[in-house]
Design a protein around this motif. Structure first.
Motif, PDB file in Angstrom:
ATOM      1  N   ILE A 552       0.837  -1.202   0.000  1.00 31.29           N
ATOM      2  CA  ILE A 552       0.000   0.000   0.000  1.00 31.29           C
ATOM      3  C   ILE A 552       0.871   1.252   0.000  1.00 31.29           C
ATOM      4  O   ILE A 552       0.606   2.221  -0.733  1.00 31.29           O
ATOM      5  N   ALA A 553       1.925   1.263   0.808  1.00 34.82           N
ATOM      6  CA  ALA A 553       2.797   2.434   0.885  1.00 34.82           C
ATOM      7  C   ALA A 553       3.504   2.689  -0.438  1.00 34.82           C
ATOM      8  O   ALA A 553       3.566   3.833  -0.917  1.00 34.82           O
ATOM      9  N   LEU A 554       4.043   1.621  -1.066  1.00 33.71           N
ATOM     10  CA  LEU A 554       4.720   1.793  -2.350  1.00 33.71           C
ATOM     11  C   LEU A 554       3.749   2.238  -3.438  1.00 33.71           C
ATOM     12  O   LEU A 554       4.067   3.108  -4.257  1.00 33.71           O
ATOM     13  N   THR A 555       2.562   1.642  -3.451  1.00 31.77           N
ATOM     14  CA  THR A 555       1.557   2.020  -4.443  1.00 31.77           C
ATOM     15  C   THR A 555       1.179   3.487  -4.312  1.00 31.77           C
ATOM     16  O   THR A 555       1.057   4.205  -5.307  1.00 31.77           O
ATOM     17  N   ALA A 556       0.994   3.955  -3.077  1.00 24.25           N
ATOM     18  CA  ALA A 556       0.618   5.344  -2.845  1.00 24.25           C
ATOM     19  C   ALA A 556       1.668   6.297  -3.410  1.00 24.25           C
ATOM     20  O   ALA A 556       1.342   7.282  -4.096  1.00 24.25           O
ATOM     21  N   VAL A 557       2.932   6.018  -3.156  1.00 22.20           N
ATOM     22  CA  VAL A 557       4.012   6.898  -3.620  1.00 22.20           C
ATOM     23  C   VAL A 557       4.102   6.895  -5.138  1.00 22.20           C
ATOM     24  O   VAL A 557       4.179   7.954  -5.782  1.00 22.20           O
ATOM     25  N   VAL A 558       4.072   5.713  -5.749  1.00 23.89           N
ATOM     26  CA  VAL A 558       4.213   5.623  -7.210  1.00 23.89           C
ATOM     27  C   VAL A 558       3.043   6.297  -7.916  1.00 23.89           C
ATOM     28  O   VAL A 558       3.227   7.052  -8.887  1.00 23.89           O
ATOM     29  N   LEU A 559       1.830   6.056  -7.455  1.00 20.31           N
ATOM     30  CA  LEU A 559       0.658   6.669  -8.094  1.00 20.31           C
ATOM     31  C   LEU A 559       0.676   8.186  -7.949  1.00 20.31           C
ATOM     32  O   LEU A 559       0.317   8.915  -8.881  1.00 20.31           O
ATOM     33  N   ASN A 560       1.094   8.670  -6.797  1.00 22.26           N
ATOM     34  CA  ASN A 560       1.177  10.125  -6.612  1.00 22.26           C
ATOM     35  C   ASN A 560       2.231  10.738  -7.529  1.00 22.26           C
ATOM     36  O   ASN A 560       2.031  11.823  -8.079  1.00 22.26           O
ATOM     37  N   LEU A 561       3.365  10.058  -7.682  1.00 21.37           N
ATOM     38  CA  LEU A 561       4.402  10.568  -8.585  1.00 21.37           C
ATOM     39  C   LEU A 561       3.902  10.603 -10.021  1.00 21.37           C
ATOM     40  O   LEU A 561       4.232  11.521 -10.786  1.00 21.37           O
ATOM     41  N   LEU A 562       3.087   9.631 -10.408  1.00 25.61           N
ATOM     42  CA  LEU A 562       2.525   9.625 -11.758  1.00 25.61           C
ATOM     43  C   LEU A 562       1.593  10.817 -11.980  1.00 25.61           C
ATOM     44  O   LEU A 562       1.636  11.465 -13.032  1.00 25.61           O
ATOM     45  N   THR A 682      -9.746  10.502 -11.172  1.00 25.29           N
ATOM     46  CA  THR A 682     -10.347   9.714 -12.243  1.00 25.29           C
ATOM     47  C   THR A 682      -9.416   8.574 -12.668  1.00 25.29           C
ATOM     48  O   THR A 682      -9.638   7.418 -12.317  1.00 25.29           O
ATOM     49  N   VAL A 683      -8.365   8.891 -13.385  1.00 19.82           N
ATOM     50  CA  VAL A 683      -7.473   7.848 -13.919  1.00 19.82           C
ATOM     51  C   VAL A 683      -6.812   7.059 -12.795  1.00 19.82           C
ATOM     52  O   VAL A 683      -6.747   5.827 -12.832  1.00 19.82           O
ATOM     53  N   ILE A 684      -6.338   7.774 -11.759  1.00 21.49           N
ATOM     54  CA  ILE A 684      -5.617   7.088 -10.678  1.00 21.49           C
ATOM     55  C   ILE A 684      -6.571   6.260  -9.824  1.00 21.49           C
ATOM     56  O   ILE A 684      -6.383   5.046  -9.650  1.00 21.49           O
ATOM     57  N   ARG A 685      -7.587   6.923  -9.245  1.00 22.45           N
ATOM     58  CA  ARG A 685      -8.449   6.234  -8.274  1.00 22.45           C
ATOM     59  C   ARG A 685      -9.448   5.280  -8.927  1.00 22.45           C
ATOM     60  O   ARG A 685      -9.840   4.286  -8.310  1.00 22.45           O
ATOM     61  N   ALA A 686      -9.904   5.583 -10.160  1.00 22.14           N
ATOM     62  CA  ALA A 686     -10.923   4.736 -10.782  1.00 22.14           C
ATOM     63  C   ALA A 686     -10.335   3.613 -11.618  1.00 22.14           C
ATOM     64  O   ALA A 686     -11.006   2.618 -11.866  1.00 22.14           O
ATOM     65  N   VAL A 687      -9.083   3.778 -12.065  1.00 23.53           N
ATOM     66  CA  VAL A 687      -8.506   2.768 -12.948  1.00 23.53           C
ATOM     67  C   VAL A 687      -7.228   2.155 -12.357  1.00 23.53           C
ATOM     68  O   VAL A 687      -7.169   0.965 -12.071  1.00 23.53           O
ATOM     69  N   LEU A 688      -6.217   2.969 -12.163  1.00 23.81           N
ATOM     70  CA  LEU A 688      -4.911   2.423 -11.763  1.00 23.81           C
ATOM     71  C   LEU A 688      -4.930   1.800 -10.377  1.00 23.81           C
ATOM     72  O   LEU A 688      -4.390   0.706 -10.172  1.00 23.81           O
ATOM     73  N   LEU A 689      -5.518   2.498  -9.411  1.00 27.76           N
ATOM     74  CA  LEU A 689      -5.524   1.960  -8.047  1.00 27.76           C
ATOM     75  C   LEU A 689      -6.223   0.602  -7.963  1.00 27.76           C
ATOM     76  O   LEU A 689      -5.635  -0.371  -7.466  1.00 27.76           O
ATOM     77  N   PRO A 690      -7.484   0.466  -8.445  1.00 28.77           N
ATOM     78  CA  PRO A 690      -8.113  -0.858  -8.367  1.00 28.77           C
ATOM     79  C   PRO A 690      -7.395  -1.908  -9.217  1.00 28.77           C
ATOM     80  O   PRO A 690      -7.314  -3.076  -8.820  1.00 28.77           O
ATOM     81  N   ALA A 691      -6.858  -1.491 -10.373  1.00 31.72           N
ATOM     82  CA  ALA A 691      -6.173  -2.461 -11.231  1.00 31.72           C
ATOM     83  C   ALA A 691      -4.903  -2.980 -10.558  1.00 31.72           C
ATOM     84  O   ALA A 691      -4.650  -4.191 -10.533  1.00 31.72           O
ATOM     85  N   VAL A 692      -4.095  -2.080 -10.017  1.00 34.97           N
ATOM     86  CA  VAL A 692      -2.843  -2.491  -9.371  1.00 34.97           C
ATOM     87  C   VAL A 692      -3.126  -3.329  -8.128  1.00 34.97           C
ATOM     88  O   VAL A 692      -2.461  -4.360  -7.892  1.00 34.97           O
ATOM     89  N   MET A 693      -4.108  -2.915  -7.325  1.00 39.11           N
ATOM     90  CA  MET A 693      -4.420  -3.684  -6.115  1.00 39.11           C
ATOM     91  C   MET A 693      -4.973  -5.061  -6.468  1.00 39.11           C
ATOM     92  O   MET A 693      -4.711  -6.039  -5.765  1.00 39.11           O
ATOM     93  N   SER A 694      -5.728  -5.160  -7.550  1.00 43.57           N
ATOM     94  CA  SER A 694      -6.229  -6.467  -7.978  1.00 43.57           C
ATOM     95  C   SER A 694      -5.088  -7.370  -8.435  1.00 43.57           C
ATOM     96  O   SER A 694      -5.079  -8.576  -8.170  1.00 43.57           O
ATOM     97  N   LEU A 695      -4.114  -6.776  -9.144  1.00 40.69           N
ATOM     98  CA  LEU A 695      -2.959  -7.567  -9.588  1.00 40.69           C
ATOM     99  C   LEU A 695      -2.135  -8.068  -8.407  1.00 40.69           C
ATOM    100  O   LEU A 695      -1.651  -9.198  -8.407  1.00 40.69           O
ATOM    101  N   LEU A 696      -1.979  -7.218  -7.407  1.00 39.58           N
ATOM    102  CA  LEU A 696      -1.177  -7.598  -6.234  1.00 39.58           C
ATOM    103  C   LEU A 696      -1.887  -8.619  -5.361  1.00 39.58           C
ATOM    104  O   LEU A 696      -1.238  -9.427  -4.690  1.00 39.58           O
ATOM    105  N   GLY A 697      -3.213  -8.569  -5.332  1.00 43.19           N
ATOM    106  CA  GLY A 697      -3.963  -9.527  -4.531  1.00 43.19           C
ATOM    107  C   GLY A 697      -3.629  -9.421  -3.051  1.00 43.19           C
ATOM    108  O   GLY A 697      -3.523  -8.332  -2.491  1.00 43.19           O
TER     109      GLY A 697
END
Length: 745
Positions: A552-562, A682-697
């Motif tokens: 969660i911590a790594l995802t938060a940082v990477v998505l914010n940088l994007l 939109t792009v981050i919270r609606a697409v990337l966040l759920p997609a990345v979290m689903s991949l990580l399981g």
């Protein structure tokens, strides 16, 4: 905090009101101490300002009147008569001093069709000079009205300072009167009820008022600035409304799910209240990174933002639960029937939204494809960032292109190249009137002209009692281009170093607008890595402690940088290259204001956590109570969709208002923030966040054993159970676990 406020609601409400009134009153009585010139700039510019401040030398506000004729030359009697009439009119105001005729100073253009009448505006400081300049402007305008065939226009520090001061005041008022009704209108749509919509706006405004008083009280120790007030309104209104929105929507959702009023407040405090607290701390940590720049203006903006965010968090966690406890279901008073039916928090459409449902379903079904497409889009938006050029924008770049002062500045620059941006050498000597120093100053003037990068007229002002000389040398170029930078480098490293600095016991820092831009950009470059490192590291640690998850911590940082990178790309594309600039009522100016990227980074990194903490907290809440990760992600995204959408629209609206202001730097800041928040929600919270979290399981929740010592910032206590009669038409309310692993939401 929520439970205490609900039990002692009168104490909480009246205590908050007393706090706001006292802070505003004491701040008004104390007054604000503003950042000085020596504090506001780094390098040699700061040293030059300190030498003059310590000696009690106030640099007078210089003004220039351009007299220009297409037909007559400066040698014609009619032209000379206009110059003399202008000089007489300026002197007659009693607000001008040291009036110098172009026939005495030689300030006549090469083609003899233009001349500059120079003088200073009376005033102990710049503020007083700005207050005195209207009389001089009126006198010059009177001469212009009497001579329509000749251009008679004034430009200088006082006249431009007055325009900027008036424009800041007007823009600030317009921002207030536009942003507040806009936020209220969006909240009306979000809640469908007047009381629920007014509540967040009132709390945000009271937090801003209280924070303004606290900043003024503290300005004796940490000086403040006008920019700090603008940023405080911008951020305070956005986060204040958002924090209340998060809290209020969760309380309303729990009531709609069948919980009693006290339990609904308890759940809201334990969930949304915690998210608000973590989000606020993240913003504070991010803004604290600005102190590493070493620039007083940034420190003032950072401190003001920290104070308003802390105040907004305090209000959301204390007085808001008390008000909700007082109002109960009356918070739905003033319902607007059509909007209330459209909103319906207890309906599937209201909770997830058809658009969000349509978007989220394929994202969760094909998370890898969604990650690649969304990531590629953001990287494409960020690509123009590689061409970004930052600079301190010149007077002409900052103001609207159709501004009268800009037109005058361009005419003066065309007739007298280099005059708009002279460099100033502040010479502090042991004996300024000694033969050696007089010869050194004469050598400096001769060597400056010999370089071909500087030109006359060179003006030397000697202050014998203070042993200081101030030497103004016009530079080639426009002020912030390559020619001006080369001239500044030659002046500092060659001309000054081989003349006045050869006299023992002499200091000679070079200041001026070109020097200020150069030193400021260098300081920004040096500060970039420490600030970025500080903000990223502390945000990562805060997320790690909040969710006790490395993923969660790594995802938060990477998505914010994007999202920040995409905002940088849009800034460069629009304001530097001019692509789509007309949509924002501006034009490409060839550069991005030097402080905007760093400021956007810390603001966005803090504000992006609003949505991240709020959404991921809901996902973790579902996972902790039994749902598998993909089901928890689906539940968390859908159940927070309405709140995130409303919060994002409010932030984009508030920031967009600042994108309509007159100053180019304010436009860039407003547009950059609005674009980044829009992308993030939109792009981050609606697409990337759920997609990345689903991949990580299940790897989302992984925490190495060697990090188990980290403190836990989770609420820890189990949520109270829902009443048996709870209605849940949409199936989106999270019932008490545990859940079987195959539950589908």
């Amino acid at each position: 905090m929520g439970a205490w406020s609900a039990r002692h609601r009168k104490t909480a409400v009246f205590g908050w009101l007393l706090f706001v009134v006292l802070a505003a009153y004491l701040g008004g009585v104390h007054g604000s101490t503003k950042v000085t010139d020596s504090e506001s700039m780094p390098g040699e510019v700061a040293r030059a300002a300190k030498i003059l401040d310590d000696a009690g030398i106030k640099t007078p506000a210089g003004e220039t009147v351009l007299v220009q004729s297409a037909a007559a030359t400066a040698d014609d009697p009619a032209f000379r008569a206009v110059v003399e009439q202008t000089a007489a009119a300026v002197r007659a105001t009693g607000k001008a001093a040291d009036v110098r005729s172009p026939y005495d100073t030689g300030a006549v253009s090469a083609d003899r069709h233009s001349a500059l009448l120079q003088f200073t505006v009376v005033g102990a400081d710049r503020d007083e000079a700005v207050a005195n300049v209207p009389a001089v402007l009126s006198a010059v305008a009177g001469v212009q009205a009497a001579h329509r065939d000749t251009t008679v226009e004034e430009l200088g520090e006082a006249s431009s300072g007055k325009w900027v001061q008036d424009q800041f005041k007007n823009d600030f008022q317009r921002a207030e009167w536009t942003a507040v009704p806009l936020a209220l209108g969006i909240l009306l749509i979000a809640f469908g009820a007047l009381v629920a919509a007014v509540l967040p706006v009132v709390l945000a405004l009271t937090a801003f008022i209280a924070a303004g008083g606290l900043v003024a009280l503290a300005s004796g120790m940490l000086h403040t600035s006008d920019d700090a007030s603008s940023v405080m309104l911008l951020v305070g209104l956005a986060v204040g409304v958002d924090y209340c929105l998060f809290y209020l929507r969760r309380e309303r959702e729990e009531r709609a799910a069948g919980r009693d009023a006290a339990t609904a407040l308890q759940v809201a405090a334990a969930t949304s209240g915690r998210a608000v607290l973590v989000s606020g701390v993240t913003v504070v940590v991010a803004m604290a990174g600005m102190f590493l720049t070493g620039i007083a203006d940034f420190q003032a903006m950072s401190f003001a933002t920290i104070v308003v965010v802390v105040t907004a968090v305090l209000g959301s966690l204390t007085v808001l639960p008390a008000l909700l406890s007082m109002l109960g279901d009356r918070v739905e008073k003033g319902r607007l029937p059509l909007l209330h039916r459209l909103r319906r928090p207890d309906s599937a459409a209201g909770a997830g939204g058809r658009v969000w449902n349509a978007l989220l379903t394929p994202v969760l079904r094909r998370p890898l494809a969604a990650t690649v497409l969304a990531g590629g889009l953001l990287l494409g938006l960020a690509a123009p960032m590689l061409t970004m050029h930052t600079a301190n924008l010149t007077f002409q770049q900052q103001l609207p292109a159709d501004n009268a002062l800009v037109a005058t500045s361009k005419r003066i620059e065309a007739a007298f190249p280099g005059s708009p941006a002279p460099a100033t050498v502040v010479v502090k000597a042991t004996a300024i009137d000694s033969p050696a120093m007089r010869q050194a100053i004469a050598d400096l003037q001769a060597k400056a002209l010999a370089t071909g990068r500087m030109h006359g007229p060179i003006q030397v002002t000697v202050h014998k009692e203070q042993n200081i000389a101030v030497i103004d040398i016009p530079l080639a170029g426009s002020g912030n281009d390559a020619a001006s930078t080369a001239a500044l480098t030659a002046l500092r490293t060659d001309v000054v170093a081989t003349t006045v600095l050869k006299v023992p016991g002499t200091e000679a820092p070079v200041t001026g607008s070109t020097a200020g831009s150069h030193d400021f950009n260098r300081q920004m470059s040096d500060a970039m890595i420490p600030v970025f490192g500080f903000v990223v590291a502390f945000a990562f640690l805060l997320m790690l402690c909040s969710f006790r998850s490395l993923g969660i911590a790594l995802t938060a940082v990477v998505l914010n940088l994007l999202s920040v990178g995409a905002a940088y790309g849009v800034l460069a594309l629009v304001f530097q290259h001019g692509v789509g600039a007309s949509l924002f009522g501006t034009a490409g100016v060839g550069a991005v204001e030097s402080w905007v990227p760093l400021f956007l980074f810390v603001i966005l990194f803090g504000l992006s956590m609003d949505y991240h903490v709020f959404v991921v907290s809901r996902i973790k809440e579902a996972h902790d109570r039994g749902l598998a990760t993909r089901a928890a992600v689906s539940y968390g995204i859908r159940s927070t969709a309405g709140v995130v959408t409303s919060a994002a629209v409010i932030m984009v609206g508030v920031f967009g208002v600042f994108g309509t202001l007159s100053m180019q730097s304010m436009k860039q800041m407003g547009v950059g923030l609005a674009v980044a928040v829009l992308i993030d929600a939109t792009v981050i919270r609606a697409v990337l966040l759920p997609a990345v979290m689903s991949l990580l399981g299940e790897r989302n929740w992984y925490l190495p054993r060697w990090l188990s010592w980290l403190p836990s910032l989770s609420h820890g206590a189990p949520l109270p159970p829902v009443t048996p009669a709870a209605a849940d038409p949409a199936g989106l309310h999270l019932p008490d676990g545990p859940f079987p692993s195959d539950v589908r939401v």
